[in-house]
Design a protein around this motif. Sequence first.
Motif, PDB file in Angstrom:
ATOM      1  N   ARG A  45      35.212  63.613 -42.893  1.00 54.37           N
ATOM      2  CA  ARG A  45      35.372  65.023 -42.551  1.00 54.37           C
ATOM      3  C   ARG A  45      35.296  65.119 -41.047  1.00 54.37           C
ATOM      4  NH1 ARG A  45      30.693  66.824 -45.338  1.00 54.37           N
ATOM      5  NH2 ARG A  45      30.733  68.697 -44.077  1.00 54.37           N
ATOM      6  N   ILE A  46      36.242  65.822 -40.453  1.00 57.09           N
ATOM      7  CA  ILE A  46      36.245  66.041 -39.005  1.00 57.09           C
ATOM      8  C   ILE A  46      35.973  67.523 -38.794  1.00 57.09           C
ATOM      9  CG2 ILE A  46      37.567  65.947 -36.873  1.00 57.09           C
ATOM     10  CD1 ILE A  46      39.347  63.825 -38.243  1.00 57.09           C
ATOM     11  N   GLN A  47      34.897  67.817 -38.085  1.00 53.76           N
ATOM     12  CA  GLN A  47      34.549  69.197 -37.775  1.00 53.76           C
ATOM     13  C   GLN A  47      34.699  69.396 -36.277  1.00 53.76           C
ATOM     14  OE1 GLN A  47      30.527  69.303 -39.261  1.00 53.76           O
ATOM     15  NE2 GLN A  47      31.184  69.851 -41.318  1.00 53.76           N
ATOM     16  N   VAL A  48      35.634  70.243 -35.870  1.00 57.12           N
ATOM     17  CA  VAL A  48      35.832  70.565 -34.464  1.00 57.12           C
ATOM     18  C   VAL A  48      34.983  71.799 -34.169  1.00 57.12           C
ATOM     19  CG1 VAL A  48      37.485  71.188 -32.678  1.00 57.12           C
ATOM     20  CG2 VAL A  48      38.172  69.614 -34.506  1.00 57.12           C
ATOM     21  N   LEU A  49      33.937  71.607 -33.384  1.00 57.05           N
ATOM     22  CA  LEU A  49      33.018  72.710 -33.091  1.00 57.05           C
ATOM     23  C   LEU A  49      33.487  73.519 -31.889  1.00 57.05           C
ATOM     24  CD1 LEU A  49      29.663  70.791 -33.621  1.00 57.05           C
ATOM     25  CD2 LEU A  49      30.886  72.244 -35.244  1.00 57.05           C
ATOM     26  N   PHE A  50      33.904  72.826 -30.832  1.00 56.47           N
ATOM     27  CA  PHE A  50      34.396  73.460 -29.612  1.00 56.47           C
ATOM     28  C   PHE A  50      35.623  72.704 -29.148  1.00 56.47           C
ATOM     29  CE2 PHE A  50      29.802  74.006 -29.740  1.00 56.47           C
ATOM     30  CZ  PHE A  50      29.701  75.379 -29.688  1.00 56.47           C
ATOM     31  N   ARG A  51      36.549  73.422 -28.536  1.00 58.47           N
ATOM     32  CA  ARG A  51      37.768  72.782 -28.058  1.00 58.47           C
ATOM     33  C   ARG A  51      38.321  73.545 -26.869  1.00 58.47           C
ATOM     34  NH1 ARG A  51      43.849  73.139 -29.838  1.00 58.47           N
ATOM     35  NH2 ARG A  51      43.217  75.290 -29.711  1.00 58.47           N
ATOM     36  N   GLU A  52      38.636  72.797 -25.849  1.00 56.99           N
ATOM     37  CA  GLU A  52      39.395  73.325 -24.726  1.00 56.99           C
ATOM     38  C   GLU A  52      40.417  72.250 -24.382  1.00 56.99           C
ATOM     39  OE1 GLU A  52      38.834  74.915 -20.177  1.00 56.99           O
ATOM     40  OE2 GLU A  52      37.146  75.042 -21.550  1.00 56.99           O
ATOM     41  N   HIS A  53      41.656  72.511 -24.706  1.00 55.39           N
ATOM     42  CA  HIS A  53      42.743  71.533 -24.588  1.00 55.39           C
ATOM     43  C   HIS A  53      42.381  70.320 -25.448  1.00 55.39           C
ATOM     44  CE1 HIS A  53      44.265  74.215 -21.577  1.00 55.39           C
ATOM     45  NE2 HIS A  53      43.163  74.077 -20.866  1.00 55.39           N
ATOM     46  N   TYR A  54      42.329  69.131 -24.867  1.00 52.03           N
ATOM     47  CA  TYR A  54      41.983  67.947 -25.652  1.00 52.03           C
ATOM     48  C   TYR A  54      40.550  67.518 -25.415  1.00 52.03           C
ATOM     49  CZ  TYR A  54      46.713  67.567 -27.248  1.00 52.03           C
ATOM     50  OH  TYR A  54      47.912  67.834 -27.847  1.00 52.03           O
ATOM     51  N   SER A  55      39.757  68.402 -24.885  1.00 51.31           N
ATOM     52  CA  SER A  55      38.337  68.138 -24.753  1.00 51.31           C
ATOM     53  C   SER A  55      37.655  68.766 -25.965  1.00 51.31           C
ATOM     54  CB  SER A  55      37.797  68.750 -23.451  1.00 51.31           C
ATOM     55  OG  SER A  55      36.416  68.531 -23.371  1.00 51.31           O
ATOM     56  N   TRP A  56      37.508  67.966 -27.004  1.00 53.96           N
ATOM     57  CA  TRP A  56      36.927  68.440 -28.242  1.00 53.96           C
ATOM     58  C   TRP A  56      35.491  67.970 -28.358  1.00 53.96           C
ATOM     59  CZ3 TRP A  56      40.820  66.783 -32.606  1.00 53.96           C
ATOM     60  CH2 TRP A  56      42.068  67.361 -32.367  1.00 53.96           C
ATOM     61  N   GLN A  57      34.681  68.769 -28.994  1.00 53.05           N
ATOM     62  CA  GLN A  57      33.349  68.363 -29.376  1.00 53.05           C
ATOM     63  C   GLN A  57      33.202  68.687 -30.858  1.00 53.05           C
ATOM     64  OE1 GLN A  57      33.390  70.801 -26.546  1.00 53.05           O
ATOM     65  NE2 GLN A  57      34.025  68.973 -25.448  1.00 53.05           N
ATOM     66  N   GLY A  58      32.579  67.765 -31.566  1.00 53.96           N
ATOM     67  CA  GLY A  58      32.421  68.003 -32.987  1.00 53.96           C
ATOM     68  C   GLY A  58      31.683  66.890 -33.682  1.00 53.96           C
ATOM     69  N   ARG A  59      31.890  66.835 -34.992  1.00 57.06           N
ATOM     70  CA  ARG A  59      31.222  65.830 -35.814  1.00 57.06           C
ATOM     71  C   ARG A  59      32.240  65.103 -36.670  1.00 57.06           C
ATOM     72  NH1 ARG A  59      26.566  69.935 -36.976  1.00 57.06           N
ATOM     73  NH2 ARG A  59      28.113  70.945 -38.247  1.00 57.06           N
ATOM     74  N   LEU A  60      32.031  63.813 -36.803  1.00 59.02           N
ATOM     75  CA  LEU A  60      32.789  62.975 -37.724  1.00 59.02           C
ATOM     76  C   LEU A  60      31.808  62.570 -38.810  1.00 59.02           C
ATOM     77  CD1 LEU A  60      35.357  61.377 -38.475  1.00 59.02           C
ATOM     78  CD2 LEU A  60      34.432  59.492 -37.099  1.00 59.02           C
ATOM     79  N   ILE A  61      32.109  62.933 -40.034  1.00 51.57           N
ATOM     80  CA  ILE A  61      31.221  62.634 -41.155  1.00 51.57           C
ATOM     81  C   ILE A  61      31.932  61.640 -42.063  1.00 51.57           C
ATOM     82  CG2 ILE A  61      29.980  63.577 -43.137  1.00 51.57           C
ATOM     83  CD1 ILE A  61      30.098  66.299 -41.450  1.00 51.57           C
ATOM     84  N   TRP A  62      31.361  60.448 -42.160  1.00 54.85           N
ATOM     85  CA  TRP A  62      31.898  59.389 -43.006  1.00 54.85           C
ATOM     86  C   TRP A  62      31.246  59.550 -44.367  1.00 54.85           C
ATOM     87  CZ3 TRP A  62      31.109  53.479 -41.832  1.00 54.85           C
ATOM     88  CH2 TRP A  62      31.916  52.725 -42.683  1.00 54.85           C
TER      89      TRP A  62
END
Length: 125
Positions: free
Chosen positions: A83-100
């Motif tokens: 699961r990829i959760q994108v929490l914040f994004r500005e252009h290609y500067s993403w912050q989030g979580r990768l859940i395996w």
Amino acid sequence: MELSGKMIPCGSREAVVTVLSYSNGIMDGYLQHPRLDGREKIQSLSQMVLLLNSLVDLEDCPNCSLPLVSREQEADGKHSVFRIQVLFREHYSWQGRLIWQNENQEIVFRSVIELIQLFDEILGE
């Protein structure tokens, strides 16, 4: 890629990626997201990032809360499900979580490059 026209609440920033096979950045799998009708075939990490970026573009809400996406589990254990959760994004500067999901592990990423590196490290093992 066919994007559904259905109404999706602002905040649908979670995708489920199922990897059937992976070798040197070449991926065979699919991505699921509430805005897609069904599964979208993916064949590389870059294709996955571009597709996810276009889906997040549709949100038009920069700092949304996390959504719920159905968590399909592969019963045979032969596939890796993330699961990829994108929490914040500005252009290609993403912050989030990768859940395996297979390993019940959660990893925070601070950029798209870091997300790609995480996938490559996990799947390259």
